[in-house]
Enzyme design. Structure first.
Site, short mmCIF file in Angstrom:
data_model
loop_
_atom_site.label_atom_id
_atom_site.label_comp_id
_atom_site.label_asym_id
_atom_site.label_seq_id
_atom_site.Cartn_x
_atom_site.Cartn_y
_atom_site.Cartn_z
N HIS A 47 21.63 4.63 17.07
CA HIS A 47 22.68 4.64 18.34
C HIS A 47 24.06 4.46 18.23
O HIS A 47 25.03 5.89 19.04
CB HIS A 47 22.39 3.78 18.70
CG HIS A 47 22.50 4.51 20.24
ND1 HIS A 47 22.21 4.86 21.89
CD2 HIS A 47 23.24 3.05 21.64
CE1 HIS A 47 22.59 4.46 22.74
NE2 HIS A 47 23.82 3.63 22.78
N HIS A 94 20.48 8.38 28.24
CA HIS A 94 20.18 6.99 28.77
C HIS A 94 18.33 7.27 28.47
O HIS A 94 17.72 6.94 29.74
CB HIS A 94 20.36 6.40 29.99
CG HIS A 94 20.76 5.01 29.60
ND1 HIS A 94 21.06 3.85 30.25
CD2 HIS A 94 21.56 4.35 28.56
CE1 HIS A 94 21.40 2.59 30.07
NE2 HIS A 94 22.02 3.44 29.29
#
Lengths: 741, 226
Positions: A47, A94
């Site tokens: 990430h 998200h």
């Protein structure tokens, strides 16, 4: 340092590889302690580090005459729009949090993307989102849709930035792994944007916004693994959003920038204090001493590593010019914000984190960040096995429709969840706050948001038909970029730049990596062709269930276009009965990956629809000339549902109907419902028809009048298919009734 | 005539309102900070839309405690003009400057869309430029906009001509299908008995600018100059 040394087992539990642990030991010249290991585990997570994607991302075009900040340099892309102004925009995912806790997951996604924009000093003026869910008829999907939509609405509405556009898709591949991608665009004066820099040693480091709690710890690590039944155990990794605080820190951020005292600013997203302090240090080639015990806390017993990794929302890190502390503190007080000086910039090039007198971690900043010491991998790939099934598709095995069957299909098509009205969704979003949304009262393919004080507007769109990309990652991604650009062109604007949100499965799966690599190739080709550089975005891997099913490769394209003047504006609604309807672009005998083939005929594997990049580019040249022509009444891109749905949508938006005739050289099903690319439906004043056709000929774009705008009825090949209101009923009721909402 | 727009923490329609009001006055539109109790000589006070204090506890319930609200109440008691739009309407009801309350929409969802309004009384400061039976198109954007009050209050509002706007069809007809949130008597806006304090849920400031291609909202502000 008093702490016990970490072990390779702990490293693996935190998601690091054994060789990465060795690399950490060699960087530090010693074995890390647990806090340091935790820091590396988040900063080197997929990430934060982009370790499996950066090699390919670097192949994308980044340069352009309008680019003020290039991809990777800042929190978001910065594009010169003239008049001394710049647009700052970005899209981000998200996904993982939203799959577990849809309301908070989606809400904090909206919060995060907006902080990226205003941390650069830009005031957000418009936001969009791209959502993907599984089967609309399952209770799980219905719960997820309702939660995500309410989360986006409650956060965005209270924050007070209009949601001006977006897309919603339903496909079984997203059943376990939904995608929630949020985009925001803001405006800043050129030269007044703020960088994520730290400046010279001695500058004070402030945190402001919410207090830090134990929520969201290891969120970045959580986003870097496959979803499984155990994922629910990661619930504490999901953060909780507070749009009220976000609004306060927006106003406070822009006010402290006005004082001239701000050296650099960054929001706290993934990996919280760790990420912001190390990235800002590395960017300015300095270090920071951070006093963790000074961080305002929600509970008193927080440990150093918890403070470092917390992803509590609505927090900002700001570096202030030494001596100017009072000026910014006055503004924090005005807005009743929690704040504290938590450290100081040093010339050590190391980030050193203290709890009281104890040094808890001591790490070279550069070693943590992308472009610095973070690992970079190039994975191997294999052509996916399912390609064989796609190659085996034969159009001849699908029987063409009779006119009667086509009529029945039309009613089903307008009610397909991927085509039906999304009003149930977007009416829950405030689309008009800020008084910039020019599409409320005049709809067009891209959302148009006024840049106040100028004649210009931003044209914004998010696009990705992932079914096409599943069928052909390279060509499908070219189509995603092309469709975004076409939507911008169909609104009268000029495509300017993109941000991307790359949602894929597990990169260690070679078939997934094939999809990723080829999608990037396709994106690069299309972005070069349309001169739309990539300004940034994010990569979300691991959108894959423990049973092995990955989502369709979904590289969502968020495109920014520029409308130079209101007078250039194009809109999609039919305007006047009797206006000729003209099809621009060549119809093909092609049903590949169409909604009709997949959802009505039930054919799961078929090729990507027909597409040629040069043909598309030629069409855009023509569309550019249509912008501002007085005789052009409506322009609408042909996408899901083909010519029929494009005509239906233009008619519905105009309160009118249409009478169209198919072309004999093409199958009826393909002519009506096929999704071959590079086509647009135009209506014009009758006296403008001839000049439209000759202009198209001049550009080498096939153009043919296929019908006329009528009163509110639907007529195809001379057959009366009923009133628009009958079709509208199916179209508008599909979502609320199937969602049980 | 001097306009002032109160800014609460969480107000988000303040700037939109200031921009529109600026087109009606040569004087600068004042921003009135919620912590101040000085109205800076403003004759017309506006409470804008948004989510003051995050709408936590109840919409408007915390904003009514802001220092500026004492000054607003005093201004209203002296017959001064006060107008609340959306969240501003909610604050006026919470602070008792207007009767009734604004409850969750019957759909239990936030609703943002264009609706139509027809005036309930055309003798008021903000409806003077309209005619009875006329419909104007104005957007709403709220989750808690269902006007509610007890029967006597409702009867009084109706009898005294305190209903400022009702939701209606594009042709000006009343009916449940044109009422987006379940408000009693289709009420979209009311005023106090003195007819100097106004509240409405729809946003006239969102349809008063050329490039938005709907100017119906200007009729509400036009009345102030008439």
């Amino acid at each position: 340092m008093q702490q016990e040394l970490a072990t390779v087992d702990q490293a693996q539990q935190l998601g690091l590889l054994a060789e990465e642990f060795d690399q950490i030991c060699s960087i530090l010249g010693r074995t890390p302690n647990f806090t340091e290991l935790s820091i590396y585990s988040v900063m080197w997570s997929e990430h934060c580090s982009y370790k499996n994607s950066i090699t390919w991302l670097k192949t994308l075009p980044k340069e352009g005459s309008r680019m003020l900040a290039m991809a990777g340099e800042e929190n978001a892309g910065l594009v010169d729009i003239g008049d001394g102004l710049a647009c700052c925009f970005k899209i981000e995912s998200h996904n993982h949090p939203s799959a577990i806790e849809p309301y908070q997951g989606a809400a904090t996604g909206v919060g995060g993307i907006n902080r990226d924009i205003f941390s650069m000093g830009a005031r957000p003026i418009a936001q969009l989102n791209s959502l993907r869910f599984g089967n609309i008829d399952t209770a799980r999907t219905q719960w997820l849709v309702k939660g995500v939509v309410k989360g986006i609405g409650d956060y965005g509405n209270a924050f007070g930035i209009p949601t001006v556009g977006g897309e919603v898709y339903f496909d079984d591949c997203y059943e376990q792994n939904i995608l929630v991608n949020a985009m925001s665009a803001g405006i800043v004066e050129v030269g007044k944007s703020i960088s994520a820099a730290a400046g010279p040693a001695g500058n004070p480091v402030y945190i402001f916004g919410s207090a830090t709690g134990k929520d969201g710890i290891h969120g970045a690590a959580f986003a870097s693994k496959d979803m499984s039944e155990d994922s629910i155990n990661d619930l504490p990794s999901v953060q909780v959003g507070d749009p009220f605080w976000e609004k306060l820190i927006l106003e406070a951020s822009l006010e402290i920038i006005e004082t001239g005292a701000v050296v650099g600013m960054q929001d706290m997203g993934a990996a919280g204090i760790t990420c912001s302090t190390s990235e800002m240090s590395a960017k300015s080639d300095v270090g920071m001493d951070i006093w963790l015990d000074k961080v305002p806390m929600r509970q008193s017993d927080m440990k150093g590593w918890e403070l470092l990794l917390s992803e509590s929302q609505e927090r900002m890190l700001v570096i202030v010019q030494k001596g100017e502390e009072a000026a910014v503190e006055r503004i924090f007080e005005k807005w009743d914000l929690t704040y504290a000086q938590i450290g100081v910039v040093t010339d050590t090039k190391r980030v050193r984190y203290y709890m009281g007198e104890d040094l808890e971690a001591d790490i070279p900043a550069e070693s943590l960040v992308l472009g610095g010491g973070a690992p970079v991998y190039k994975r191997s790939w294999t052509e996916p096995a399912y390609f064989e099934k796609i190659k085996a598709f034969q159009l001849e095995n699908v029987a063409d429709l009779t006119l009667e069957q086509a009529q029945e299909a039309a009613r089903k098509i307008v009610a397909l969840p991927n085509i039906a009205s999304k009003r149930w969704v977007y009416n829950q979003y405030d689309s008009m706050v800020g008084t910039v949304n020019e599409t409320t009262n005049l709809p067009s393919d891209a959302a148009i948001a006024k840049v106040k004080g100028t004649h210009k507007s931003l044209a914004l769109t998010v696009d990705c038909n992932s079914r096409y990309i599943y069928a052909d990652p390279d060509k499908g991604t070219q189509i995603a970029v092309a469709e975004a650009a076409r939507n911008i062109r169909c609104s009268g604007a000029v495509p300017t730049a993109i941000s991307n949100c790359l949602n894929f499965g597990n990169p260690y799966n070679e078939e997934v990596y094939y999809q990723f690599k080829h999608a990037i190739d396709g994106m690069g080709k299309a972005c070069r062709k349309f001169d739309t550089p990539v300004t940034g975005g994010n990569v979300s891997f691991y959108n894959q269930s423990s049973n092995g099913q990955a989502v369709y490769p979904t590289p969502t394209i968020a495109m920014l276009g520029l409308l130079e003047h209101e007078s250039k504006r194009l809109s999609l609604n039919f305007k006047q009965e009797g206006d000729p309807i003209v099809l621009l672009g060549k119809p093909e005998n092609d049903l590949g990956s169409s909604q009709y083939l997949a959802k009505i005929c039930g054919v799961e594997y078929s090729p990507c629809p027909f597409f040629d990049l040069d043909t598309e580019y030629t069409l855009h040249g023509l569309l550019g000339e249509l912008a501002g022509r007085e005789s052009i009444q409506s322009v609408h891109d042909i996408s899901e549902g083909g010519v029929f749905v494009a005509a239906f949508e233009s008619a519905l938006a105009g309160g009118l109907g249409f009478d169209i005739c198919s072309q004999q050289e093409v199958r009826l099903d393909a002519w009506l419902y096929g999704e071959s690319q590079s086509r647009v439906l135009v209506s014009c004043k009758p006296e403008g028809l001839e000049s439209l056709l000759s202009l198209a000929a001049k550009h080498g774009v096939p153009a043919l009048q296929i019908g006329t705008v009528t009163g509110p009825r639907v007529t195809v090949n001379g057959s009366d298919w009923g009133s628009m209101s009958d079709f509208e009923l199916g179209y508008s009721q599909a979502l609320p009734s199937r969602l049980n909402a | 005539m001097k306009f002032g727009v109160v800014v609460f923490p969480g107000s988000n329609c303040d700037q939109d309102l200031i921009e529109v009001l600026s087109t009606y006055s040569d004087q600068t539109v004042e921003k009135l900070w919620h912590k101040d109790s000085d109205l800076k000589g403003c004759t017309h006070i506006f409470l804008p839309g948004g989510f003051s204090y995050g709408d936590y506890l109840r919409s408007g319930a915390i904003a009514k405690l802001s220092p500026v609200m004492d000054a607003v109440a005093e201004h209203a008691a002296n017959g001064g003009f006060v107008m609340g739009i959306c969240n501003g309407f909610q604050i006026l009801c919470e602070s008792g400057l207007l009767p009734g309350a604004l409850l969750r929409n019957t759909s239990m969802k936030f609703i943002c869309q264009n609706v139509h309004l027809t005036p309930g009384n055309t003798e008021l400061a903000i409806t003077k430029s309209l005619e009875m039976g006329q419909a104007i198109e104005v957007p709403i954007a709220h989750g808690e906009g269902r006007f509610y009050c007890d029967e006597q209050t409702l009867a009084k509002l109706e009898a005294n001509g305190q209903v400022v706007f009702r939701y209606c069809s594009p042709e000006g007809e009343l009916g449940d299908q044109h009422n987006p949130n379940g408000s009693l008597n289709h009420i979209a806006g009311i005023c106090n008995a003195g007819k100097n304090v106004f509240g409405m849920m729809p946003h006239p400031e969102r349809c008063a600018t050329d490039f938005l291609r709907n100017l119906d909202g200007r009729s509400v502000f036009d009345g102030l100059l008439a």
